[in-house]
Design a protein around this motif. Structure first.
Motif, PDB file in Angstrom:
ATOM      1  N   VAL A   2       0.867   5.345  -0.662  1.00  0.00           N
ATOM      2  CA  VAL A   2       0.013   6.622  -0.594  1.00  0.00           C
ATOM      3  C   VAL A   2       1.044   7.813  -0.651  1.00  0.00           C
ATOM      4  O   VAL A   2       2.061   7.829  -0.259  1.00  0.00           O
ATOM      5  CB  VAL A   2      -0.623   6.734   0.955  1.00  0.00           C
ATOM      6  CG1 VAL A   2      -1.507   7.817   0.789  1.00  0.00           C
ATOM      7  CG2 VAL A   2      -1.554   5.228   1.298  1.00  0.00           C
ATOM      8  N   PHE A  53      -1.037   2.658   5.267  1.00  0.00           N
ATOM      9  CA  PHE A  53       0.009   2.378   4.390  1.00  0.00           C
ATOM     10  C   PHE A  53       1.132   1.835   4.708  1.00  0.00           C
ATOM     11  O   PHE A  53       1.355   1.339   5.760  1.00  0.00           O
ATOM     12  CB  PHE A  53       0.461   4.039   3.923  1.00  0.00           C
ATOM     13  CG  PHE A  53       1.192   4.704   5.018  1.00  0.00           C
ATOM     14  CD1 PHE A  53       2.422   4.590   5.243  1.00  0.00           C
ATOM     15  CD2 PHE A  53       0.350   5.373   5.936  1.00  0.00           C
ATOM     16  CE1 PHE A  53       3.009   5.278   6.380  1.00  0.00           C
ATOM     17  CE2 PHE A  53       0.789   5.867   7.370  1.00  0.00           C
ATOM     18  CZ  PHE A  53       2.494   6.096   7.133  1.00  0.00           C
ATOM     19  N   ARG A  82       0.931  -1.134  -0.036  1.00  0.00           N
ATOM     20  CA  ARG A  82       0.004   0.169  -0.040  1.00  0.00           C
ATOM     21  C   ARG A  82       0.907   1.240   0.032  1.00  0.00           C
ATOM     22  O   ARG A  82       1.434   1.646   1.248  1.00  0.00           O
ATOM     23  CB  ARG A  82      -0.897   0.081   1.216  1.00  0.00           C
ATOM     24  CG  ARG A  82      -1.817  -1.145   1.122  1.00  0.00           C
ATOM     25  CD  ARG A  82      -2.536  -1.307   2.609  1.00  0.00           C
ATOM     26  NE  ARG A  82      -1.407  -1.924   3.637  1.00  0.00           N
ATOM     27  CZ  ARG A  82      -1.835  -1.964   4.826  1.00  0.00           C
ATOM     28  NH1 ARG A  82      -3.080  -1.827   5.492  1.00  0.00           N
ATOM     29  NH2 ARG A  82      -0.816  -2.171   5.835  1.00  0.00           N
TER      30      ARG A  82
END
Length: 460
Positions: free
Chosen positions: A5, A108, A3
């Motif tokens: 971001v 994240f 993840r």
């Protein structure tokens, strides 16, 4: 799935997102704007009739290319764009994001902060009056709404933005009464060898200034802004020879180049260092933008290199992220970035922050506009509790308002240092705290369900 971001959709954030998407990742891009572009390439609402050449001048082609790149990636589902959303806190690998759906967590694994910069301001007696804006605010009103914030506007301060905003207002037909630069012409001339690192940009800026003609005055000293209940009526200043001047006006825009927006970087545990060249605290990072485990910084939030530098830094931060994920990518932009650093050093020397003038402000001058705290109150607090920024903040309330010290911290530090005979770096900085942006109490009370968590690829 990793993840990643990105916070910010200006030039740095857009190029970072593009680089990650080309490598097969689908980053989440969180941005406060309704449309991507950042401040320099801020986009007007849909249906706005002014063409890009009117909004961005010589940079129109770059702006259109960036906008098209980002919009194409969104349309293809290769990035997850979260517009009109603000990160208000960071904790334990989770961003807390205030957006159209309320306050939601966004976990994240890797975080790229491309938060840009804000105006670097210096207090002027009377600047707390309505109708006194920052240069950035004047530019936003012009770009986003086609509005000039006055009929007879004085622009004052120093740095490239002063000339740029004046030229943009003039081209739009606004009434510019004067452009007052506190930087002496001698300092600007001495910086030319460094500014030659970008000759085209330097010549373009000089051409803009030439078109301003007699409106532009260098080496001035700003004395005070007079105002009535409706706003400014005149700005009093002295020219380079010390002669008293008065310019009638109904609006004033102030700005001394820029300051890196570091609030989120500090909440993410980046190390901040005092930069005497720029008279401000900035994050520390390696040449690729690595600022900590899984943390990368890019654009003006890291170093004030302008839009072109932000694009390069955005790519480098994304490449660093990919390298750390075991996806090797070359970084050919490092040499170009070094050249931009030379140019930025020239800007800092050509257009210095007026530290001596700020330190000598009278006790009655308001420093913190949010709380109405004067220079005298700061000096008195330093005398009682010592010249440490957070101690003075606690005693005086300076820096406790809506902006959390973004606009008053640099000036407050100069005043504290001068009053106690220490260097500005020794006074420290006002620590960043959550929430980074104002948010409604109702958002804090709501407890989002797991299904509302922001996840990559548009999943919730």
């Amino acid at each position: 799935m990793t993840r990643v971001v990105i916070v910010g959709a200006g030039p740095a954030g857009i190029r970072a997102a593009e680089t990650l998407a080309q490598a097969g990742l689908c980053p989440v891009v969180i941005d406060e704007g309704a449309r991507a572009g950042g401040q320099i390439y801020r986009r007007p609402p849909e249906g706005f009739t002014r063409p890009p050449t009117s909004l961005y001048g010589s940079e129109a082609a770059k702006a259109v290319a960036l906008h098209g790149c980002f919009d194409g990636l969104v349309a293809q589902g290769r990035i997850d764009h979260r517009p009109e959303s603000s990160v208000v806190a960071i904790r334990d690998g989770v961003l807390h994001v205030l957006g159209p759906d309320g306050l939601l967590p966004c976990p994240f694994d890797r975080l790229i902060l491309a938060t840009g910069a804000t105006d670097r301001l210096a207090p002027v007696p009377g600047w707390q009056a309505p109708g006194v804006f920052s240069l950035g605010a004047a530019q936003i009103a012009l770009k986003a709404q086609g509005v000039a914030l006055g009929r007879r506007i004085v622009l004052a301060g120093s740095g490239p933005l002063l000339t740029l905003v004046a030229a943009q207002l003039q081209a739009a037909g606004a009434g510019v009464a004067a452009v007052l630069d506190t930087a002496p012409l001698g300092a600007q001339a001495r910086a030319l060898p460094l500014l030659a690192a970008r000759p085209v940009v330097t010549l373009r800026g000089l051409a803009m200034r030439a078109r301003l003609g007699r409106l532009y005055r260098a080496g001035v000293t700003l004395e005070r802004i007079e105002a009535d209940g409706d706003g400014p009526t005149a700005l009093y200043w002295r020219d380079a020879r010390g002669r008293a001047r008065e310019t009638p006006c109904d609006a004033v825009a102030l700005g001394w180049h820029l300051r890196s927006e570091t609030h989120l970087a500090e909440l993410a545990c980046a190390r901040l260092v005092h930069d005497p060249l720029w008279s401000q605290w900035r994050p520390g990072a390696d040449p690729m933008g690595r600022a900590g485990a899984g943390l990368y910084l890019a654009g003006d939030g890291l170093c004030l290199l302008g839009a072109d530098g932000a694009e390069i830094a955005g790519r480098l931060a994304a490449i660093a992220c990919l390298q750390d994920l075991g996806l090797p990518h070359p970084a050919p932009d490092l040499r170009r970035l070094r050249r931009l650093h030379r140019f930025a050093t020239g800007l800092a020397r050509a257009f210095p922050y007026p530290a001596a003038g700020v330190a000598a402000l009278p006790d009655s001058a308001v420093i913190c506009r949010c709380e109405g705290i004067t220079a005298g109150a700061l000096r008195e607090s330093a005398a009682h509790g010592g010249a440490e920024a957070n101690r003075v903040k606690s005693l005086s309330r300076g820096g406790m308002g809506r902006c959390q010290g973004r606009y008053c911290q640099i000036a407050a530090t100069e005043i504290l240092a001068a009053a106690t005979g220490i260097a500005p770096a020794e006074a420290g900085r006002m620590r960043a705290q959550a929430p980074a942006r104002p948010l409604p109490v109702s958002a804090c009370l709501a407890d989002p369900a797991p299904s509302q968590t922001i996840l990559p690829s548009g999943r919730r």
